[in-house]
Write a protein that holds these residues in place. Structure first.
Motif, PDB file in Angstrom:
ATOM      1  N   GLU A 275       0.396  69.472 -90.391  1.00  0.00           N
ATOM      2  CA  GLU A 275      -0.773  69.641 -89.531  1.00  0.00           C
ATOM      3  C   GLU A 275      -1.847  70.535 -90.165  1.00  0.00           C
ATOM      4  N   ALA A 276      -1.679  70.955 -91.411  1.00  0.00           N
ATOM      5  CA  ALA A 276      -2.681  71.799 -92.078  1.00  0.00           C
ATOM      6  C   ALA A 276      -3.981  71.013 -92.265  1.00  0.00           C
ATOM      7  N   PRO A 277      -5.112  71.706 -92.395  1.00  0.00           N
ATOM      8  CA  PRO A 277      -6.394  71.003 -92.513  1.00  0.00           C
ATOM      9  C   PRO A 277      -6.437  70.054 -93.705  1.00  0.00           C
ATOM     10  N   ALA A 278      -7.098  68.917 -93.507  1.00  0.00           N
ATOM     11  CA  ALA A 278      -7.245  67.943 -94.594  1.00  0.00           C
ATOM     12  C   ALA A 278      -8.322  68.375 -95.586  1.00  0.00           C
ATOM     13  N   VAL A 279      -9.313  69.116 -95.115  1.00  0.00           N
ATOM     14  CA  VAL A 279     -10.393  69.589 -95.983  1.00  0.00           C
ATOM     15  C   VAL A 279     -10.334  71.111 -96.044  1.00  0.00           C
ATOM     16  N   LEU A 280     -10.240  71.625 -97.254  1.00  0.00           N
ATOM     17  CA  LEU A 280     -10.176  73.066 -97.475  1.00  0.00           C
ATOM     18  C   LEU A 280     -11.486  73.542 -98.092  1.00  0.00           C
ATOM     19  N   SER A 281     -11.970  74.672 -97.606  1.00  0.00           N
ATOM     20  CA  SER A 281     -13.180  75.289 -98.151  1.00  0.00           C
ATOM     21  C   SER A 281     -12.809  76.683 -98.657  1.00  0.00           C
ATOM     22  N   PRO A 282     -12.416  76.802 -99.926  1.00  0.00           N
ATOM     23  CA  PRO A 282     -11.973  78.094-100.453  1.00  0.00           C
ATOM     24  C   PRO A 282     -13.071  79.140-100.395  1.00  0.00           C
ATOM     25  N   HIS A 283     -12.668  80.395-100.510  1.00  0.00           N
ATOM     26  CA  HIS A 283     -13.632  81.481-100.600  1.00  0.00           C
ATOM     27  C   HIS A 283     -14.554  81.227-101.797  1.00  0.00           C
ATOM     28  N   PRO A 284     -15.847  81.515-101.646  1.00  0.00           N
ATOM     29  CA  PRO A 284     -16.789  81.256-102.745  1.00  0.00           C
ATOM     30  C   PRO A 284     -16.376  81.903-104.061  1.00  0.00           C
ATOM     31  N   GLU A 285     -15.773  83.100-103.986  1.00  0.00           N
ATOM     32  CA  GLU A 285     -15.381  83.760-105.234  1.00  0.00           C
ATOM     33  C   GLU A 285     -14.198  83.065-105.909  1.00  0.00           C
ATOM     34  N   ASP A 286     -13.507  82.194-105.181  1.00  0.00           N
ATOM     35  CA  ASP A 286     -12.388  81.459-105.753  1.00  0.00           C
ATOM     36  C   ASP A 286     -12.795  80.102-106.321  1.00  0.00           C
ATOM     37  N   THR A 287     -13.986  79.627-105.973  1.00  0.00           N
ATOM     38  CA  THR A 287     -14.365  78.256-106.299  1.00  0.00           C
ATOM     39  C   THR A 287     -14.320  77.978-107.795  1.00  0.00           C
ATOM     40  N   ALA A 288     -14.974  78.818-108.589  1.00  0.00           N
ATOM     41  CA  ALA A 288     -15.024  78.578-110.029  1.00  0.00           C
ATOM     42  C   ALA A 288     -13.632  78.681-110.645  1.00  0.00           C
ATOM     43  N   TRP A 289     -12.843  79.645-110.198  1.00  0.00           N
ATOM     44  CA  TRP A 289     -11.488  79.807-110.739  1.00  0.00           C
ATOM     45  C   TRP A 289     -10.653  78.572-110.455  1.00  0.00           C
ATOM     46  N   LEU A 290     -10.722  78.056-109.225  1.00  0.00           N
ATOM     47  CA  LEU A 290      -9.947  76.877-108.848  1.00  0.00           C
ATOM     48  C   LEU A 290     -10.365  75.655-109.663  1.00  0.00           C
ATOM     49  N   GLN A 291     -11.664  75.483-109.831  1.00  0.00           N
ATOM     50  CA  GLN A 291     -12.138  74.338-110.600  1.00  0.00           C
ATOM     51  C   GLN A 291     -11.694  74.433-112.053  1.00  0.00           C
ATOM     52  N   GLN A 292     -11.749  75.625-112.611  1.00  0.00           N
ATOM     53  CA  GLN A 292     -11.329  75.814-113.996  1.00  0.00           C
ATOM     54  C   GLN A 292      -9.829  75.568-114.152  1.00  0.00           C
ATOM     55  N   THR A 293      -9.043  76.035-113.189  1.00  0.00           N
ATOM     56  CA  THR A 293      -7.598  75.813-113.251  1.00  0.00           C
ATOM     57  C   THR A 293      -7.271  74.331-113.130  1.00  0.00           C
ATOM     58  N   ALA A 294      -8.008  73.622-112.266  1.00  0.00           N
ATOM     59  CA  ALA A 294      -7.802  72.180-112.138  1.00  0.00           C
ATOM     60  C   ALA A 294      -8.119  71.470-113.447  1.00  0.00           C
ATOM     61  N   LEU A 295      -9.163  71.907-114.137  1.00  0.00           N
ATOM     62  CA  LEU A 295      -9.504  71.307-115.429  1.00  0.00           C
ATOM     63  C   LEU A 295      -8.442  71.616-116.478  1.00  0.00           C
ATOM     64  N   GLN A 296      -7.898  72.833-116.444  1.00  0.00           N
ATOM     65  CA  GLN A 296      -6.815  73.171-117.367  1.00  0.00           C
ATOM     66  C   GLN A 296      -5.577  72.303-117.092  1.00  0.00           C
ATOM     67  N   LEU A 297      -5.309  72.052-115.828  1.00  0.00           N
ATOM     68  CA  LEU A 297      -4.189  71.192-115.467  1.00  0.00           C
ATOM     69  C   LEU A 297      -4.429  69.763-115.955  1.00  0.00           C
ATOM     70  N   LEU A 298      -5.648  69.286-115.815  1.00  0.00           N
ATOM     71  CA  LEU A 298      -5.996  67.952-116.318  1.00  0.00           C
ATOM     72  C   LEU A 298      -5.841  67.892-117.830  1.00  0.00           C
ATOM     73  N   ASP A 299      -6.296  68.937-118.525  1.00  0.00           N
ATOM     74  CA  ASP A 299      -6.173  68.964-119.985  1.00  0.00           C
ATOM     75  C   ASP A 299      -4.710  68.953-120.411  1.00  0.00           C
ATOM     76  N   GLU A 300      -3.872  69.722-119.695  1.00  0.00           N
ATOM     77  CA  GLU A 300      -2.450  69.749-120.046  1.00  0.00           C
ATOM     78  C   GLU A 300      -1.786  68.407-119.753  1.00  0.00           C
ATOM     79  N   HIS A 301      -2.202  67.768-118.688  1.00  0.00           N
ATOM     80  CA  HIS A 301      -1.661  66.439-118.375  1.00  0.00           C
ATOM     81  C   HIS A 301      -1.961  65.450-119.500  1.00  0.00           C
ATOM     82  N   ARG A 302      -3.166  65.560-120.045  1.00  0.00           N
ATOM     83  CA  ARG A 302      -3.575  64.645-121.120  1.00  0.00           C
ATOM     84  C   ARG A 302      -3.009  65.055-122.480  1.00  0.00           C
TER      85      ARG A 302
END
Length: 278
Positions: free
Chosen positions: A97-124
């Motif tokens: 039942e957790a929310p389908a759309v998450l809006s992280p704290h603004p100070e976390d946005t860049a960190w989360l996006q960068q970590t997602a890109l690192q995860l994508l790079d490691e996957h590849r």
């Protein structure tokens, strides 16, 4: 692991051309960095903008929309990928039942996006380093990302259940949700769940109202209705089969139950089922 644009290019004939509802069996986690992504989750159309994350959890009904100008990273992972200790910490985030759309704290946005890109790079990077190291890095990056996402506004902090005076109530409500998810097809009375949890109906009712403002029976009915909508819309079950599956002794009773809560008969919903916007 992919990007929104690559995923749609690689699957240009499925499942959004034409859009068709289906049932998620993986966790779908999509970070939008540009444009807007529309996605139906349990028959509600969600709009996900830059900096937001869409999370479709296993069991949710979903339907894709064309991506338009949406860009971002796309993470899929199986429910059992999380270690048990981490799964307990992340329960507010992975809960059905957790929310389908998450809006992280603004100070976390860049960190989360960068970590997602690192995860994508490691996957590849499969083959770039030993396989066990590759898997360990992917798991570590995913866990770090999820732990940061778990502190998004609108979610209970990961330590709340053990750090507040209401720990017992939170634990009881969590156990009720677990019991409901396992038994909503067969058990339909508040007394059934109170017996499972070893408490009185009054205690369980108070716990539910403090957590949601709703009564136990209302929560049970909402879960049965959600499953009915999923099966009639996404799975294309007929009304009689859905009625039996959800424990109704008479299809007519199911029809009244469904019509009273949606304004539509099961057949009309199945024929013209359309998502609503939040």
């Amino acid at each position: 692991m992919s990007t929104v644009e690559d995923f749609f290019v690689q699957h240009d004939d499925w499942p959004w051309n034409p859009p068709r509802p289906g049932r998620a069996t993986f966790h779908y986690l999509i970070a939008v960095t540009e444009g807007e992504l529309l996605h139906d989750v349990d028959h509600v159309t969600r709009t996900v903008g830059p900096g937001q994350w869409l999370w479709v959890r296993p069991g949710h009904a979903q339907c894709w929309h064309p991506p338009g100008a949406a860009r971002g990273t796309f993470i899929l992972f199986e429910p059992d990928v999380l270690r048990p200790d981490l799964a307990r910490l992340l329960a507010p985030l992975t809960a059905h039942e957790a929310p389908a759309v998450l809006s992280p704290h603004p100070e976390d946005t860049a960190w989360l996006q960068q970590t997602a890109l690192q995860l994508l790079d490691e996957h590849r990077a499969l083959g770039r380093r030993p396989l066990d190291v590759h898997h360990a890095l992917r798991r570590s990056l995913l866990e770090s990302l999820l732990l940061r996402l778990a502190n998004s506004p609108g979610l209970a902090p990961v330590a709340t259940a053990t750090a507040t005076a209401g720990a017992d109530r939170a634990d009881r409500y969590g156990r009720f949700l677990d019991a409901l998810e396992l038994n909503f097809r067969e058990l339909h009375q508040a007394a059934d769940y109170a017996a499972l949890l070893g408490c009185s109906v009054r205690t369980l009712s108070r716990t539910a109202r403090q957590a949601t403002g709703k009564g136990v029976r209302e929560l049970i009915d909402e879960r049965r209705l959600l499953e009915a909508r999923r099966l009639l819309g996404g799975a294309r079950w007929d009304a009689r089969t859905v009625a039996v599956h959800l424990g109704f002794t008479d299809p007519a009773n199911f029809g009244r139950f469904f019509r009273d809560r949606t304004g539509l008969t099961p057949a009309a919903f199945a024929a013209g089922e359309a998502p609503t916007h939040p």
